[in-house]
Write a protein that holds these residues in place. Structure first.
Motif, PDB file in Angstrom:
ATOM      1  N   ASN A 178      10.149  13.711  65.712  1.00 40.16           N
ATOM      2  CA  ASN A 178       9.855  15.108  66.055  1.00 40.16           C
ATOM      3  C   ASN A 178      11.067  16.013  65.883  1.00 40.16           C
ATOM      4  N   LEU A 179      12.252  15.528  66.201  1.00 37.63           N
ATOM      5  CA  LEU A 179      13.456  16.349  66.040  1.00 37.63           C
ATOM      6  C   LEU A 179      13.778  16.579  64.566  1.00 37.63           C
ATOM      7  N   LYS A 180      13.569  15.568  63.747  1.00 40.57           N
ATOM      8  CA  LYS A 180      13.784  15.757  62.304  1.00 40.57           C
ATOM      9  C   LYS A 180      12.797  16.774  61.736  1.00 40.57           C
ATOM     10  N   ARG A 181      11.568  16.731  62.237  1.00 36.90           N
ATOM     11  CA  ARG A 181      10.572  17.723  61.797  1.00 36.90           C
ATOM     12  C   ARG A 181      10.991  19.117  62.249  1.00 36.90           C
ATOM     13  N   LEU A 182      11.562  19.218  63.456  1.00 39.74           N
ATOM     14  CA  LEU A 182      12.024  20.514  63.960  1.00 39.74           C
ATOM     15  C   LEU A 182      13.079  21.104  63.035  1.00 39.74           C
ATOM     16  N   PHE A 183      14.041  20.285  62.588  1.00 42.18           N
ATOM     17  CA  PHE A 183      15.098  20.795  61.700  1.00 42.18           C
ATOM     18  C   PHE A 183      14.534  21.251  60.359  1.00 42.18           C
TER      19      PHE A 183
END
Length: 855
Positions: A178-183
């Motif tokens: 999810n954090l990689k998608r956020l970036f």
């Protein structure tokens, strides 16, 4: 009375404002009234409570700098809270304020929220639950923001906090995804970038992806606006580089922490210096510059709270450079700082213990290992390692104490009357000097008491005390100087004693203080006149031949055991040689001479002293030609573990006889082998086997006496400890000798017992064979037989498998006419519980006399 126009106007405006501020109307005034009220009332107070809670969490949290720090300072508690309870009242208050803002100021019209502060309220709600460690409700709050307010300016923060919560729920892979998608989807900047990157770094750490964590920490360090966070991220970077073995990169990260200086908590800077010192290359770098750096850190007044760590590193420096005395000094200085870092204290004690161990000062090493364990988590891996070291020292400390005390006593016994008087005159002179010093200390303490009292009164520091003013001023415990003096004197006399009943008993003391405790107990029991009279001490010296012989034998056995321990367990061959030689020069008992000579021969071989080894070998072969040792020396191949004459092989053969119920032979052979191998480790095993066989033959009383002997005589062996456990936990449960009645619930298993007195072995075997043939013909029951020894003269042949008393008593009616002719011996019936009682207490006659007649 006329109402003023202004009052009417104010009243009208108030009514108009209240009507226009309805939560059901999408009006400009309504929206802004509720937004402002929520922001500057409920949310303001809520965030204040949240920050107060976070501050209390940080104050109560202690980092472990011996391991990689967690990125977020938060201690997860294992305590389970009931619904409605909170770990911190501040977080409960923050949650209440968030709920209040939502309930009273939310403006939802046609499914849309019109108050721009409600997403902030849900964010506060999630954070307060997160820090209160209620992660599932926190996740619900963050997910609600993402579902209900996709256009919120807090959406990035909500996503970050959601992934922090996912990590706390062990969903690390989901958090990374999810954090990689956020970036990818959002342009994350500033503090949001720092928070997202640090969260992603922690997720990578949790999944052991150290390289990825370092990269994210670099981004977070550059993006954060908080110097406290920057110092922590840089320090963790350095720790991770150290884990990867990249010391240069680690030192570069630590230098960045040091550059922050006072901008970040000083503990980070000091810890960075210490980690750099640990990474120092003693082969290539300048040692004097390192010592200068450590000394500079030591002398800096701002570093006083961290002297425990600095002293430890300075000690490590001296230890690495073979300056053992200076190393010991600084390890002790580190301990005297009263550090709260238990791991640091444990390391100090362990290193001091190892240093004493390397010097063969095993008693001192044992004391340091004891202190090490008190600062470690019980049953943790480091604790078990130290405990194993300490257990290995237990025997050597025990026997060294015996040897030291008995040597001192025997030395006094061998002195002439004049020499004894001279010896104790010197001893008494030392006592007088010591007493004079103690008197001076007491007088100084008394003077200090007065000074402290006067200073307290002048300063207005008047603690509440009971009694008269003069009594309060002189009370012992009000003066720290006299208290400290008293503590030191107590330790000198009694050693380190735990707070418990009967603390004065000698067996409660430390083995390391055996000699001092015995001497000081003698002084405690002496009057003032006796204390300074040489004849008082001379009268306490043993004079009877029997008592002196006992002391000498005990000392000699201690020498023998120490020789074995140093040789076998610690490989200290010089020490072992010294002990065996001292033993042979001390007129030992015959049983210790031959094994001591053989062990000396083996030690000479190991040390390469071939001439001494040859002399010892010739001595054994010439003077003890029939011994097992002579056989081994003449034929070295017979010394293998499979040698049929080795103690181990003989024990295994004897144990097999025990399994076959040949108890009489086990007892006699055990006594023979105990005399043969006296002083060797196998003896305690033979004693335990003999005790068990004795119990099978003669019952509980004989067994208890034998177990008690083992528990006392071989207290420090595994068998001795097993005997102590049996004596404490098993024997008390076997004392009941009352028989159970047939109607008891426990009597559901019956035995038919055939009794044979002084039988020949073939008689019992023949009868059992015939009985087994008969039992095959019994219908409806699955019956088996066995042979048990009752005592040296009686054996039982037992039929098992009957669960009804009447059937058991009429056992012969189960047999056919032909089988009855084969089984004519009388029998009696007994329950399994009662059979166990007669075997334990050997009270068969008592059982038969209760009316259980034989058939």
């Amino acid at each position: 009375m006329k109402i003023p126009f202004k009052a009417i106007l104010v009243f009208a405006c108030s009514i108009l404002l209240l009507v226009s501020c309805s939560r059901k109307k999408d009006k400009f005034i309504s929206r802004n009234f509720h937004a402002v009220t929520a922001e500057f009332n409920a949310l303001y107070n809520g965030y204040n409570a949240l920050e107060a809670g976070r501050s209390s969490l940080n104050d109560g949290y202690s980092d472990n700098y011996w391991d990689v720090l967690p990125i977020e300072r938060m201690q997860i508690s294992e305590e389970v809270m009931l619904p409605g309870q909170s770990k911190n009242e501040n977080f409960n208050t923050a949650e209440e304020k968030a709920v209040k803002a939502i309930q009273k100021h939310s403006i939802t019209i046609e499914g849309k929220e019109k108050n721009p502060q409600i997403d902030e309220a849900y964010l506060l709600l999630g954070k307060s639950r997160y820090f209160d460690q209620r992660f599932v409700p926190a996740l619900e709050a963050f997910n609600y923001i993402l579902y209900k307010y996709p256009a919120s300016d807090k959406i990035i923060q909500a996503k970050i906090w959601r992934e922090k919560t996912n990590m706390r729920l062990d969903n690390d892979e989901l958090a990374i995804k999810n954090l990689k998608r956020l970036f990818k989807q959002e342009e994350v900047e500033g503090q949001d970038l720092a928070d997202a990157s640090s969260t992603l770094a922690q997720a990578h750490l949790n999944t052991k992806s150290v390289d990825s964590a370092i990269t994210q920490l670099e981004i977070a360090s550059n993006a954060t606006k908080n110097d406290d966070e920057r110092g922590r991220y840089r320090f963790i970077q350095g720790q991770l580089y150290n884990e990867l073995g990249k010391k240069d990169s680690a030192n570069f990260a630590f230098d960045k922490v040091i550059e922050l200086n006072r901008k970040t908590p000083r503990i980070y800077m000091i810890s960075a210096y210490i980690e750099k010192i640990k990474n120092f290359d003693y082969e290539k770098s300048n040692k004097f510059e390192l010592l200068e750096l450590i000394t500079e850190l030591e002398e800096n007044r701002e570093n006083r709270p961290f002297l425990d760590k600095i002293y430890h590193q300075k000690a490590a420096y001296y230890l690495h450079n073979k300056s053992d005395s200076l190393a010991i000094t600084y390890f002790n200085k580190s301990l005297r700082t009263n550090s709260q870092d238990k791991i640091l204290k444990a390391k100090n004690y362990e290193i001091l213990g190892d240093m004493n161990f390397d010097k063969s000062l095993y008693q001192e090493a044992g004391n340091y290992y004891d202190s090490t364990m008190t600062n470690l988590v019980i049953n943790s891996k480091p604790y078990r390692i130290i405990k194993r070291k300490r257990d290995n020292l237990e025997d050597v400390i025990y026997y060294e104490a015996i040897a030291k005390v008995n040597d001192s006593v025997l030395n006094l016994i061998n002195l002439s009357e004049g020499e004894r008087v001279a010896y104790f005159d010197e001893f008494i002179e030392k006592l007088k000097i010591k007493a004079e010093k103690e008197k001076e200390k007491a007088e100084a303490a008394e003077r200090n008491t007065g000074l402290v009292t006067v200073n307290d009164n002048l300063a207005g520091n008047q603690p509440v005390r009971t009694g008269t003013p003069s009594q309060a001023a002189m009370f012992y415990f009000y003066n720290p100087t006299t208290v400290a003096y008293g503590k030191n004197e107590f330790v000198k006399i009694w050693g380190d004693r735990t707070l418990e009943d009967n603390w004065r008993w000698s067996n409660k003391g430390n083995l390391g203080t055996v000699n001092n405790v015995s001497t000081n107990n003698l002084l405690v029991n002496a009057s003032e006149d006796e204390m300074y009279d040489p004849q008082f001490y001379i009268s306490k010296i043993p004079s009877e031949a029997k008592e002196i012989d006992s002391i000498s034998k005990e000392r000699n056995y201690a020498y023998y055991q120490l020789g074995l321990i140093y040789k076998e367990k610690f490989k200290e061959y010089e020490l072992a040689k010294s002990k065996f030689q001292n033993l042979l020069n001390s007129n030992p008992e015959e049983r210790l001479i031959l094994p001591s000579k053989y062990n000396l021969y083996k030690i000479y071989e190991l040390l390469g002293n071939n001439d001494e080894a040859a002399i010892a070998k010739t001595d054994i072969i010439s003077n003890y030609p029939e011994s097992r040792y002579a056989t081994i020396l003449n034929n070295p191949d017979s010394a293998s573990d499979k040698d049929e004459n080795s103690p181990e092989s003989l024990y295994e053969a004897l144990y097999q006889k025990f399994e076959n119920q040949e108890y009489v032979e086990v007892v006699s052979k055990s006594e023979e082998y105990i005399n043969t191998f006296d002083g060797e480790p196998i003896v305690s095993k033979l004693e335990l086997l003999k005790a068990t066989a004795t119990g099978r033959l003669y019952g509980l009383e004989a067994y208890g006496k034998a177990i008690n002997y083992i528990a006392i005589t071989y207290a420090n062996t595994p068998e001795g400890k097993q005997a102590q456990d049996i004596e404490a936990n098993v024997l008390p449960k076997l004392t009941n000798s009352e028989f159970f009645q047939e109607n008891d619930s426990i009597t559901d298993n019956y035995k038919v017992v055939f009794k044979f007195e002084n039988p020949k072995p073939e008689q019992v075997a023949s009868f059992q064979k015939a009985l087994d043939e008969v039992l095959k013909n019994v219908k409806y029951y699955s019956l088996k037989s066995s042979v048990d020894v009752y005592n040296p003269n009686i054996k039982f042949v037992i039929v098992h498998g009957l669960r009804n008393a009447q059937v058991a008593k009429t056992f012969n009616q189960l047999l056919t006419k032909e089988d009855k002719k084969k089984i004519k011996e009388p029998y009696f019936v007994i329950t399994s519980a009662n059979y166990q009682i007669i075997q334990i207490h050997k009270n068969l006659d008592a059982y038969l006399n209760t009316g259980n007649n034989t058939k």
